[in-house]
Design a protein around this motif. Structure first.
Motif, PDB file in Angstrom:
ATOM      1  N   SER A  74       0.813  -1.218   0.000  1.00  0.00           N
ATOM      2  CA  SER A  74       0.000   0.000   0.000  1.00  0.00           C
ATOM      3  C   SER A  74       0.846   1.267   0.000  1.00  0.00           C
ATOM      4  CB  SER A  74      -0.948   0.006   1.205  1.00  0.00           C
ATOM      5  OG  SER A  74      -0.228  -0.052   2.424  1.00  0.00           O
ATOM      6  N   ALA A  75       2.077   1.205   0.502  1.00  0.00           N
ATOM      7  CA  ALA A  75       2.943   2.390   0.479  1.00  0.00           C
ATOM      8  C   ALA A  75       3.314   2.782  -0.938  1.00  0.00           C
ATOM      9  CB  ALA A  75       4.206   2.148   1.298  1.00  0.00           C
ATOM     10  N   ALA A  76       3.287   1.820  -1.866  1.00  0.00           N
ATOM     11  CA  ALA A  76       3.599   2.100  -3.262  1.00  0.00           C
ATOM     12  C   ALA A  76       2.341   2.246  -4.116  1.00  0.00           C
ATOM     13  CB  ALA A  76       4.472   0.983  -3.837  1.00  0.00           C
ATOM     14  N   LEU A  77       1.299   1.475  -3.787  1.00  0.00           N
ATOM     15  CA  LEU A  77       0.076   1.498  -4.591  1.00  0.00           C
ATOM     16  C   LEU A  77      -0.877   2.612  -4.174  1.00  0.00           C
ATOM     17  CD1 LEU A  77      -0.683  -2.330  -4.730  1.00  0.00           C
ATOM     18  CD2 LEU A  77       0.022  -0.897  -6.653  1.00  0.00           C
ATOM     19  N   GLY A  78      -0.769   3.042  -2.919  1.00  0.00           N
ATOM     20  CA  GLY A  78      -1.691   4.048  -2.393  1.00  0.00           C
ATOM     21  C   GLY A  78      -2.568   3.451  -1.306  1.00  0.00           C
ATOM     22  N   GLY A  79      -3.015   4.299  -0.382  1.00  0.00           N
ATOM     23  CA  GLY A  79      -3.899   3.861   0.694  1.00  0.00           C
ATOM     24  C   GLY A  79      -3.176   3.498   1.975  1.00  0.00           C
ATOM     25  N   TRP A  80      -1.880   3.824   2.062  1.00  0.00           N
ATOM     26  CA  TRP A  80      -1.116   3.504   3.265  1.00  0.00           C
ATOM     27  C   TRP A  80      -1.553   4.393   4.433  1.00  0.00           C
ATOM     28  CZ3 TRP A  80       2.533   5.640   6.649  1.00  0.00           C
ATOM     29  CH2 TRP A  80       3.304   4.728   7.380  1.00  0.00           C
ATOM     30  N   VAL A  81      -1.740   3.786   5.625  1.00  0.00           N
ATOM     31  CA  VAL A  81      -2.201   4.509   6.816  1.00  0.00           C
ATOM     32  C   VAL A  81      -1.130   4.405   7.902  1.00  0.00           C
ATOM     33  CG1 VAL A  81      -3.979   4.706   8.590  1.00  0.00           C
ATOM     34  CG2 VAL A  81      -4.600   3.978   6.269  1.00  0.00           C
ATOM     35  N   PRO A  82      -0.566   5.528   8.368  1.00  0.00           N
ATOM     36  CA  PRO A  82       0.474   5.475   9.405  1.00  0.00           C
ATOM     37  C   PRO A  82       0.006   4.713  10.641  1.00  0.00           C
ATOM     38  CG  PRO A  82       0.274   7.695   8.519  1.00  0.00           C
ATOM     39  CD  PRO A  82      -0.887   6.916   7.966  1.00  0.00           C
ATOM     40  N   GLY A  83       0.876   3.838  11.137  1.00  0.00           N
ATOM     41  CA  GLY A  83       0.563   3.098  12.344  1.00  0.00           C
ATOM     42  C   GLY A  83      -0.372   1.927  12.153  1.00  0.00           C
ATOM     43  N   ARG A  84      -1.047   1.844  11.008  1.00  0.00           N
ATOM     44  CA  ARG A  84      -1.994   0.760  10.742  1.00  0.00           C
ATOM     45  C   ARG A  84      -1.526  -0.156   9.610  1.00  0.00           C
ATOM     46  NH1 ARG A  84      -7.246   0.973  12.710  1.00  0.00           N
ATOM     47  NH2 ARG A  84      -7.778   2.823  13.936  1.00  0.00           N
ATOM     48  N   SER A  85      -0.968   0.440   8.574  1.00  0.00           N
ATOM     49  CA  SER A  85      -0.518  -0.356   7.428  1.00  0.00           C
ATOM     50  C   SER A  85       0.891  -0.871   7.660  1.00  0.00           C
ATOM     51  CB  SER A  85      -0.540   0.499   6.152  1.00  0.00           C
ATOM     52  OG  SER A  85      -1.828   0.983   5.878  1.00  0.00           O
TER      53      SER A  85
END
Length: 245
Positions: A39-50
């Motif tokens: 998700s950090a590369a594709l999108g939708g990354w959430v700090p502390g959760r992903s």
């Protein structure tokens, strides 16, 4: 293919570069490349959760001692991870260049703040990890190099049929184990790959299917709303090898 304009969040980029610097400083000099995916590369990354998902490519013939040292460095990085945890795989140049069953690997590590680290090395009864095929595919489509050349220079093509079979398996897993929102958006992502051969995030998959009118709008909208509130994490599918820990 996917949206190459997506860049990992700044905190993930800093963490990945710090980790790479420690690995590159190892005496044997075995590191050849490192890629941020998921998700950090594709999108939708959430700090502390992903999770922070990474793939490391090392020299063929890496020694057992060097593998152990890499594991120590990766486990020691847990405290600085900006996400839920670092989840990473280590493969050799030859393994990455010709991706094929049983999808062999050198090392898997999962480690995060306040969590017990988990390490897996291949065994005779389980020499590979089928999840790697999707890691390879995502890296080729959207992986962000933290070290080394562009992903396509080192990672071979994963056959479309293998990806479709994997996505079908994930759909079945989602029905049995995941949250409803995860299952819905995962199905949307699979539909986009089936139609367009594009690898996208679950959120992008849901938004695209919704815009095309290709699925039940109310169901997809609810799933997207939950994703915006960070409620997909409970449905995350663990790396197959790490699930055996």
């Amino acid at each position: 293919m996917t949206d190459a304009s997506v860049q990992p969040p700044a905190s993930v980029g800093v963490y990945a570069r710090t980790l790479v610097a420690r690995l590159a400083a190892m005496p044997d000099g075995v590191l050849r490349a490192a890629y941020v995916h998921g998700s950090a590369a594709l999108g939708g990354w959430v700090p502390g959760r992903s999770d922070v998902d990474m793939l490391f490519v090392v020299a063929d013939g890496i020694s057992s001692a060097a593998v152990e040292q890499m594991g120590e460095v990766l486990r020691a990085s847990a405290g600085g991870c900006p996400g839920r945890e670092l989840e990473c795989s280590v493969v050799t140049v030859a393994q990455a260049r010709q991706p094929a069953p049983p999808w062999p690997f050198v090392l898997h590590v999962a480690a995060g703040p306040g969590r017990a680290a988990r390490t897996v090395r291949p065994e005779s009864q389980s020499p590979g990890d089928p999840d790697l095929l999707m890691h390879y595919a995502v890296c080729r489509a959207a992986g962000c190099p933290a070290y080394g050349p562009a992903p396509g220079a080192l990672i071979g093509v994963v056959p479309r049929r293998a990806i479709l079979e994997y996505l079908a398996g994930e759909l079945g897993w989602g029905i049995e184990h995941a949250t409803g929102a995860y299952g819905v958006l995962n199905a949307c992502r699979a539909l986009i790959y089936l139609a367009d051969s594009l690898i996208v995030s679950k959120i992008t998959g849901g938004e695209t299917v919704l815009s095309r009118g290709a699925g039940p709008a109310a169901v997809i909208e609810r799933a997207l709303a939950r994703s915006c509130r960070g409620q997909l994490r409970a449905g995350h599918r663990r790396n197959a090898a790490l699930r055996r820990c």
